[in-house]
Design an enzyme around this catalytic site. Structure first.
Site, PDB file in Angstrom:
ATOM      1  N   ASP A 255      27.559  92.238  46.671  1.00 34.05           N
ATOM      2  CA  ASP A 255      27.864  90.912  47.244  1.00 34.05           C
ATOM      3  C   ASP A 255      27.922  90.904  48.767  1.00 34.05           C
ATOM      4  O   ASP A 255      27.267  90.090  49.422  1.00 34.05           O
ATOM      5  CB  ASP A 255      29.146  90.354  46.621  1.00 34.05           C
ATOM      6  CG  ASP A 255      30.404  91.142  46.970  1.00 34.05           C
ATOM      7  OD1 ASP A 255      30.308  92.362  47.218  1.00 34.05           O
ATOM      8  OD2 ASP A 255      31.491  90.529  46.991  1.00 34.05           O
TER       9      ASP A 255
ATOM     10  N   TYR B 127      26.911  99.125  34.546  1.00 28.62           N
ATOM     11  CA  TYR B 127      27.346  99.685  35.839  1.00 28.62           C
ATOM     12  C   TYR B 127      27.770 101.145  35.745  1.00 28.62           C
ATOM     13  O   TYR B 127      28.384 101.551  34.773  1.00 28.62           O
ATOM     14  CB  TYR B 127      28.563  98.903  36.365  1.00 28.62           C
ATOM     15  CG  TYR B 127      28.237  97.517  36.839  1.00 28.62           C
ATOM     16  CD1 TYR B 127      27.807  97.299  38.132  1.00 28.62           C
ATOM     17  CD2 TYR B 127      28.374  96.422  35.981  1.00 28.62           C
ATOM     18  CE1 TYR B 127      27.518  96.015  38.587  1.00 28.62           C
ATOM     19  CE2 TYR B 127      28.084  95.134  36.431  1.00 28.62           C
ATOM     20  CZ  TYR B 127      27.652  94.939  37.723  1.00 28.62           C
ATOM     21  OH  TYR B 127      27.364  93.685  38.159  1.00 28.62           O
TER      22      TYR B 127
ATOM     23  N   ARG C 215      36.290  88.947  39.953  1.00 29.30           N
ATOM     24  CA  ARG C 215      35.640  89.760  38.915  1.00 29.30           C
ATOM     25  C   ARG C 215      36.718  90.501  38.134  1.00 29.30           C
ATOM     26  O   ARG C 215      37.017  91.667  38.403  1.00 29.30           O
ATOM     27  CB  ARG C 215      34.685  90.791  39.536  1.00 29.30           C
ATOM     28  CG  ARG C 215      33.508  90.218  40.267  1.00 29.30           C
ATOM     29  CD  ARG C 215      32.470  89.584  39.322  1.00 29.30           C
ATOM     30  NE  ARG C 215      31.327  89.123  40.094  1.00 29.30           N
ATOM     31  CZ  ARG C 215      31.267  87.968  40.744  1.00 29.30           C
ATOM     32  NH1 ARG C 215      32.291  87.136  40.713  1.00 29.30           N
ATOM     33  NH2 ARG C 215      30.188  87.630  41.408  1.00 29.30           N
TER      34      ARG C 215
ATOM     35  N   ASP D  23      26.755  84.340  47.805  1.00 29.77           N
ATOM     36  CA  ASP D  23      26.618  85.271  48.939  1.00 29.77           C
ATOM     37  C   ASP D  23      25.678  84.696  49.998  1.00 29.77           C
ATOM     38  O   ASP D  23      25.930  84.797  51.204  1.00 29.77           O
ATOM     39  CB  ASP D  23      26.049  86.624  48.483  1.00 29.77           C
ATOM     40  CG  ASP D  23      26.817  87.227  47.317  1.00 29.77           C
ATOM     41  OD1 ASP D  23      28.022  86.918  47.176  1.00 29.77           O
ATOM     42  OD2 ASP D  23      26.210  87.997  46.542  1.00 29.77           O
TER      43      ASP D  23
END
Ligand code: AMP
Length: 304
Positions: free
Chosen positions: A30, A101, A167, A259
């Site tokens: 981000d 991830y 998040r 962003d």
């Protein structure tokens, strides 16, 4: 000559190419996305530096080389011998992207572990940009160190800009996230939340409620993004404005919408634009970015 620092984590991005067994490698995150769009939106009289940590391995070298090749300063990317950068893998199924991830032990989690280095990075900067993701990946001790460094920076006249970027999966629990995000807002001049996330995790009834909540926590100004709906601006004197955003005919991929909006807004404001024109610049850039695949869309800035 002005200088901006963006603080956070840049990860390696692996995505399928369509050819069996072939992956493509990119870099995103981000705060890096915002740094990228700031770099490409601002003239050479602005320096844009990334503040992070990476390893000393080949993958980390590639990430740092990528930042350099985009004109982003890397002097404040600390290199830690026993670490490497985080990675994520994008799977596309029936047009929907899903993410896997590997970032639990990434070097960037140590980006605030050396307060002296943090202060050096902030020294002489005009604006520091960071996010709730930056905060989420740190230890409690490093969260405090970063908030303290940014508070000190703000006290000396620096502008701190924060995108809560909620998040919950990166946090132990939503309550912890809410507490730290509010502490971050308290040292920030400008907060740039996205309403959908805020409504989900703070229960805000509308964008004005989001703006007022962050102001009550100490942010001077708040800009609430809300997808295709109006952007709400709350200023330091209690004023509240709403601005419509241009419609986007074909939304291809909303990655980095917020962003890029932030970068388009900030670049315009730093160049002296009014709030209204800066919001329009942010929305225009975000509209280009969501009309193409991926977080970093090279043509988006020139088109904007
Ligand atoms: P978000 O973080 O999703 O609220 O989006 C950030 C910004 O991207 C918004 O303020 C808009 O300027 C732009 N944006 C996002 N989604 C859309 C959409 N569906 N149509 C037009 N603009 C959008």
């Amino acid at each position: 000559m002005g200088r901006i620092v963006s603080i956070g984590e840049c990860m390696g991005e692996l995505s399928e190419t369509g050819s069996p067994g072939m992956l493509s490698m990119g870099f995103a995150g981000d705060t890096l996305n915002t740094a990228y769009y700031l770099r490409h939106s601002l003239g050479e009289d602005w320096q844009v530096d990334y503040v992070s940590a990476a390893g000393t391995d080949g993958l980390s070298d590639r990430m740092v080389d990528f930042l350099k090749s985009e004109g982003i300063g890397t002097d404040h990317v600390r290199r830690l011998a026993d670490k490497t950068i985080g990675l994520y893998y994008i799977t596309l199924k029936d047009g929907e992207r899903s993410f896997t991830y590997w970032r639990n032990d990434s070097a960037a989690r140590r980006l605030a572990s050396d307060p002296a280095a943090l202060n050096r990075a902030l020294e002489g900067a005009d604006l520091a940009y960071w996010s709730g993701i930056t905060l989420a990946i740190l230890s409690n001790q490093d969260r405090l160190a970063l908030i303290e460094a940014l508070g000190h920076f703000a006290g000396k006249g620096g502008t701190v800009v924060f995108d809560p970027n909620l998040r919950p999966r990166l946090w132990d629990n939503p309550e912890t996230m809410r507490g730290w995000v509010h502490r971050a807002a308290a040292v920030s001049d400008l907060c740039l939340p996205s309403f959908e996330d805020e409504a989900t995790w703070f229960g805000d009834a509308d964008a004005a409620a989001t703006a007022r909540r962050y102001q009550a926590e100490g942010a001077r100004r708040v800009i609430v993004k809300n997808g295709a709906d109006d952007v709400t601006f709350a200023g330091g004197s209690g004023e509240l404005f709403r601005f419509s955003v241009p419609s986007v005919e074909h939304v291809v991929d909303t990655t980095a919408a917020g962003d890029s909006f932030n970068a388009g807004y900030l670049a315009a404001e730093l160049n002296g634009a009014s709030i209204e024109n800066a919001v329009a610049a942010g929305a225009r850039l975000a509209g280009r970015v969501i009309g193409a695949r991926g977080a970093l869309v090279p043509d988006a800035v020139t088109q904007a």
